[in-house]
Design a protein around this motif. Structure first.
Motif: not given
Length: 374
Positions: A87-94, A117-118, A123-126, A326-334
């Protein structure tokens, strides 16, 4: 009642569409051979059709009602993935994606590849192309829930098709705020919730399945009664019943039909432009705070104060200014690890919505400036 200034639309929209009515008088569809039941079934049918049109889906049976985006995501991940899949995901998933995959990683020995990603979230598409080789599923959030970064669905879709990889889009933050009438030509699965951009009730979401996807590849998540083929000891194999065990949330479905009507009257493109204009005005005029301004972003902004922690600032905004954020981590560690805010406990998120206006945005800016000067 006190006037509140609501900027937490990424959590749930407020106020809801004004024409959402009380549908508690409805009865369960397809449970009885009488007019009241038939009337509810017609509303459910019309809502499926409206959603199919909204996303460019031909077969309305491939609109599956769920309890929310998280439920939809779990149907795909638990029903599609098998032992040793990649499985491949982006670096900013929920976390709805990330936690589920981490659970399945141990259970199924999945290989999880994360596209780097930067700092601007590009995202680094290559690298993505190489990572997709041999992968079964690509997953991307459409709009990031912390900073509003919008993924380039066209590019990701092309990479997935080249590599014969299924593509799932988490559209919880984008549905109702971005025109998406051809999105199902680009993805295999789309997951959404009703209570954010669609201005409807919580406890309802949906999974859309591409017209060409072989449903034999996707097992149900929940098994049980469907009011169809009750003489069979197994789940039906046809849609939508295969994935809709139990009673539908038909009260919320009826409300969703009306809220989509309201959104269409305003025009989704108009909603998109308004949210973008408010966000850009905020970025241009807010002073004395740290703003994470990510290019190609909409709706959401992530900020920090220089001299006060996020919990105290959020509490002050609420008590002194009646401002809801809303403050905090917003269910998004990445995401917060990318922003460099994870170690700080996250950030304050400002999320614009269809009912916000320029005067409210100016009031928000004034409040932030006063707090930063304390």
């Amino acid at each position: 009642m006190d006037k509140y200034y609501y900027f937490d639309n990424a959590s749930s929209s407020y106020p809801k569409a004004p024409n959402i009515m009380d549908f508690t008088g409805l009865v369960n569809p397809s449970k009885g051979a009488y007019d009241m039941s038939f009337d509810t079934a017609r509303i459910v049918f019309k809502t499926r059709k409206k959603l199919a049109n909204l996303f460019g889906l031909k077969d309305i049976r491939r609109v599956i009602f769920t309890s929310g985006a998280t439920h939809s995501i779990n149907i795909v991940l638990n029903g599609l993935l098998k032992q040793n899949d990649i499985v491949v995901i982006t670096n900013y998933e929920h976390n709805a994606v990330f936690r589920t995959l981490n659970h399945l990683k141990a259970k199924l020995n999945l290989e999880l590849r994360i596209i780097p990603c930067e700092s601007d979230f590009s995202l680094d598409l290559k690298v993505a192309y190489d990572m997709l080789k041999g992968a079964k599923l690509l997953i991307s959030t459409h709009v990031n829930n912390v900073c509003g970064k919008m993924a380039n669905v066209d590019e990701l879709s092309e990479l997935a098709k080249i590599n014969k990889t299924f593509f799932m889009l988490d559209a919880a933050q984008s549905v109702g705020t971005i025109t998406m009438n051809d999105i199902m030509n680009k993805v295999d699965f789309l997951c959404f919730s009703a209570h954010k951009g669609l201005l409807s009730l919580s406890g309802l979401g949906g999974l859309l399945i591409n017209d060409d996807f072989d449903i034999n590849l996707l097992e149900p998540l929940i098994y049980g009664g469907t009011s169809s083929f009750s003489d069979s000891e197994k789940m039906p194999e046809f849609l939508p019943d295969k994935y809709e065990a139990g009673s539908l949330n038909y009260h919320a479905i009826a409300s969703l039909f009306n809220s989509i009507d309201y959104i269409e009257q305003i025009g989704i493109e108009n909603i998109y432009q308004k949210n973008l204009e408010l966000r850009e005005y905020f970025l241009a005029n807010a002073k004395g705070i740290i703003i994470h301004d990510i290019k190609n972003s909409i709706n959401n902004v992530s900020i920090l104060f220089k001299n006060i922690d996020i919990s105290k600032a959020t509490d002050k905004l609420n008590k002194d200014y009646k401002i809801c954020v809303r403050s905090g981590l917003h269910c998004s560690i990445l995401t917060h690890k990318l922003l460099g805010t994870f170690s700080k406990g996250g950030s304050i998120r400002i999320a614009f919505g269809v009912h916000n206006n320029l005067d409210e945005t100016k009031y928000l800016i004034k409040a932030l400036e006063e707090i930063s000067n304390d």
